[in-house]
Design an enzyme around this catalytic site. Structure first.
Site, PDB file in Angstrom:
ATOM      1  N   ARG A   1      26.833   2.777  10.653  1.00  0.00           N
ATOM      2  CA  ARG A   1      25.764   3.641  10.110  1.00  0.00           C
ATOM      3  C   ARG A   1      25.909   3.796   8.585  1.00  0.00           C
ATOM      4  O   ARG A   1      24.927   3.849   7.858  1.00  0.00           O
ATOM      5  CB  ARG A   1      25.776   5.005  10.822  1.00  0.00           C
TER       6      ARG A   1
ATOM      7  N   TYR B   1      -0.864   6.903   1.392  1.00  0.00           N
ATOM      8  CA  TYR B   1      -0.751   6.606   2.820  1.00  0.00           C
ATOM      9  C   TYR B   1      -0.722   7.941   3.569  1.00  0.00           C
ATOM     10  O   TYR B   1       0.044   8.828   3.203  1.00  0.00           O
ATOM     11  CB  TYR B   1       0.519   5.785   3.071  1.00  0.00           C
TER      12      TYR B   1
ATOM     13  N   ASP C   1       5.563   3.541  -4.423  1.00  0.00           N
ATOM     14  CA  ASP C   1       5.444   2.853  -3.135  1.00  0.00           C
ATOM     15  C   ASP C   1       4.803   1.499  -3.435  1.00  0.00           C
ATOM     16  O   ASP C   1       3.606   1.422  -3.734  1.00  0.00           O
ATOM     17  CB  ASP C   1       4.578   3.702  -2.183  1.00  0.00           C
TER      18      ASP C   1
ATOM     19  N   LYS D   1       5.873  -4.337   6.523  1.00  0.00           N
ATOM     20  CA  LYS D   1       4.629  -5.023   6.158  1.00  0.00           C
ATOM     21  C   LYS D   1       4.924  -6.429   5.616  1.00  0.00           C
ATOM     22  O   LYS D   1       5.455  -7.248   6.332  1.00  0.00           O
ATOM     23  CB  LYS D   1       3.849  -4.163   5.169  1.00  0.00           C
TER      24      LYS D   1
END
Ligand SMILES: Cc1ncc(COP(=O)(O)O)c(C=O)c1O
Length: 378
Positions: free
Chosen positions: A47, A99, A171, A196
Site C-alpha cells: 500500500r 467534472y 485536471d 481515460k
C-alpha cells in the site's frame, strides 16, 4: 527526449532479474527484511509503495515533465487526496463546469469537512481574481472542461494563484500530457483520471498526481496516498504502463478523427452548437491554439430540439456505443444531463462524444444517419 520516446521508454528497463522486456507484475503485498531488520530494496508493504507502482510513477512524472508522481485507484481518489491535503477553513476556487464528480465532492464531502469553495467561470480571469479570499489555498483548473470543453488560460490562472499564495492544480485528463503540459505553464500539480486516455482501452480505473519537485506538500500527498489507501492494483499499474506506450500515437488519431467529426457536425442543420476548441469559431480556440499541441478527442454537441431530440440521436446510433467515460479506442456517445442528474448544469440537448480510433468517415456516416431523424421530424 520527445513525448513519443518518453512514452515508450520512461520508467522502463529490462527486468534485471530475468531480462524480461515487458515489466513483471509484482503481486506481493509484503517485502522481506534482512537479518539486521533492514529492507534491502526499500519496499515494506504494497500500500505504501511497490515495484510495479514505482515504475508507473516514474513514467507518469516523465510524461508530464515533472519530478515526482503518485498513482491512485481512480481520478476521484487523486482529487480527494488533493482536497484532503488542505485544512478545514481553507478555501478552493474551482470551475463552474468542472467534472460533476469534482464539484459534488467539494459540495457534499469537503464542505462538511470545513473546506470552503467557490465555483467560477474559469475562462474569465477577472472572475477568478475576484473570487480570491484570504483563505484561498488552491485554484483548480480543468481544461478543456467536461462536458462543455471550455478552455482555461492555464498560464494566466497560475499567475493569479501564485500572486494569491495559493496552489494551482490542473485536471489534465482531457488534454493528456501529449497535448498540454500544465507544469510548464506554471501549475504546481497535475491531476489525471488515468482511466481515460492514458489507459486508453476502457479496461482500468486509475488516477495520478504529478508535481514539478518534491516538497512538504508532495510528502503530505504521499501520506494521504498510503493512509487513505486508494491505491491501484499492480495489474492496473501494469495495464496503465502498457497504455501509456502508445498514448502519443493514439492521441494523433483521436485528434484527427475528432476534427473531422466536429467539422461535419458544425455544418449540420440539426445541430445548434458544437463545442470543440479546434473549430476556429469556438470561444476557446485562441487560448487552446496557444497552450495545446492539438485539440483533443472529445466533442460535445447541442442537438436542436433539446433533450428529446438528443436522446433520439443516442437511440439511433449504430457504431457509437451508448456508454459513459471516454478516452478508449471505441467511440462513445452520452446524454450528459441524464447521467449528471437533477443538479446538472449541462444544457439538456447536449451529447458528449468520445471520438475513438475507428475510421473518421464511418463515424461521420453513423452520426449522419442518426441525425437524419432530427432533421426530418423538424
Ligand atoms: C475531467 C475528469 N476528471 C476526473 C474524472 C474522474 O475520474 P475517475 O472516474 O477515474 O475517478 C473524470 C471522469 O470522467 C473526468 O472526466
Amino acid at each position: 527526449m520527445r513525448i513519443e520516446t518518453l512514452a515508450v521508454h520512461a520508467g522502463h528497463h529490462p527486468d534485471p532479474a530475468t531480462g524480461a522486456v515487458s515489466p513483471p507484475i509484482h503481486l506481493s503485498t509484503t517485502f522481506a527484511r534482512e537479518a539486521d531488520g533492514t529492507l534491502p530494496h526499500g519496499f515494506l508493504y504494497a500500500r505504501s509503495d511497490n515495484p510495479t507502482r514505482r515504475e508507473l510513477e516514474r513514467s507518469l512524472a516523465a510524461l508530464e515533465g515533472g519530478a515526482t508522481a503518485l498513482a491512485f485507484a481512480s481520478g476521484m481518489a487523486a482529487t480527494a487526496a488533493v482536497f484532503q491535503s488542505l485544512l478545514p477553513g481553507d478555501h478552493v476556487i474551482a470551475p463552474r463546469d468542472a467534472y460533476y464528480g469534482t464539484a459534488k465532492l467539494l459540495r457534499e464531502v469537503m464542505a462538511g469537512w470545513g473546506l470552503g469553495s467557490t465555483l467560477v467561470d474559469m475562462t474569465d480571469p477577472a472572475a477568478v481574481a475576484a473570487a480570491v479570499a484570504p483563505q484561498t489555498r488552491l485554484i483548480w483548473i480543468e481544461t478543456p472542461s467536461n462536458p462543455t470543453l471550455a478552455v482555461t488560460d492555464v498560464a494566466r490562472i497560475s499567475a493569479i494563484a501564485r500572486a494569491a499564495g495559493a496552489y494551482c492544480v490542473c485536471d489534465n485528463t482531457w488534454a493528456t500530457p501529449v497535448l498540454q503540459r500544465p507544469l510548464a505553464l506554471g501549475c504546481d500539480l497535475v491531476m489525471h483520471s488515468t482511466t481515460k486516455y492514458l489507459g486508453g482501452h476502457s479496461d482500468l480505473t486509475g488516477g495520478a498526481l504529478v508535481a514539478p519537485a518534491e516538497s512538504d506538500w508532495t510528502a503530505r500527498l504521499r501520506t494521504l496516498q498510503a493512509l487513505g489507501g486508494a491505491v491501484p492494483s499492480a495489474f492496473d499499474c501494469w495495464l496503465l504502463m502498457r497504455g501509456i506506450r502508445s498514448l502519443p500515437w493514439r492521441m494523433r488519431g483521436h485528434c484527427e478523427n475528432a476534427a473531422a467529426v466536429a467539422g461535419f457536425l458544425a455544418g449540420h442543420s440539426a445541430i445548434e452548437a458544437v463545442h470543440y476548441p479546434g473549430l476556429a469559431g469556438d470561444p476557446g480556440h485562441a487560448v487552446a491554439a496557444r497552450q495545446m499541441a492539438g485539440f483533443g478527442g472529445m466533442v460535445s454537441v447541442q442537438v436542436k430540439g433539446g433533450a428529446e431530440a438528443a436522446l433520439g440521436v443516442v437511440r439511433r446510433v449504430r457504431l457509437f456505443t451508448r456508454a459513459t467515460s471516454l478516452g478508449g479506442t471505441e467511440s462513445l456517445i452520452e446524454h450528459r444531463a441524464s447521467v449528471e442528474g437533477p443538479e446538472s448544469r449541462t444544457p439538456p440537448g447536449l451529447l458528449r462524444l468520445s471520438i475513438g480510433l475507428e475510421h473518421a468517415e464511418d463515424l461521420v456516416e453513423d452520426l449522419d444517419q442518426a441525425l437524419r431523424g432530427v432533421a426530418t421530424r423538424r
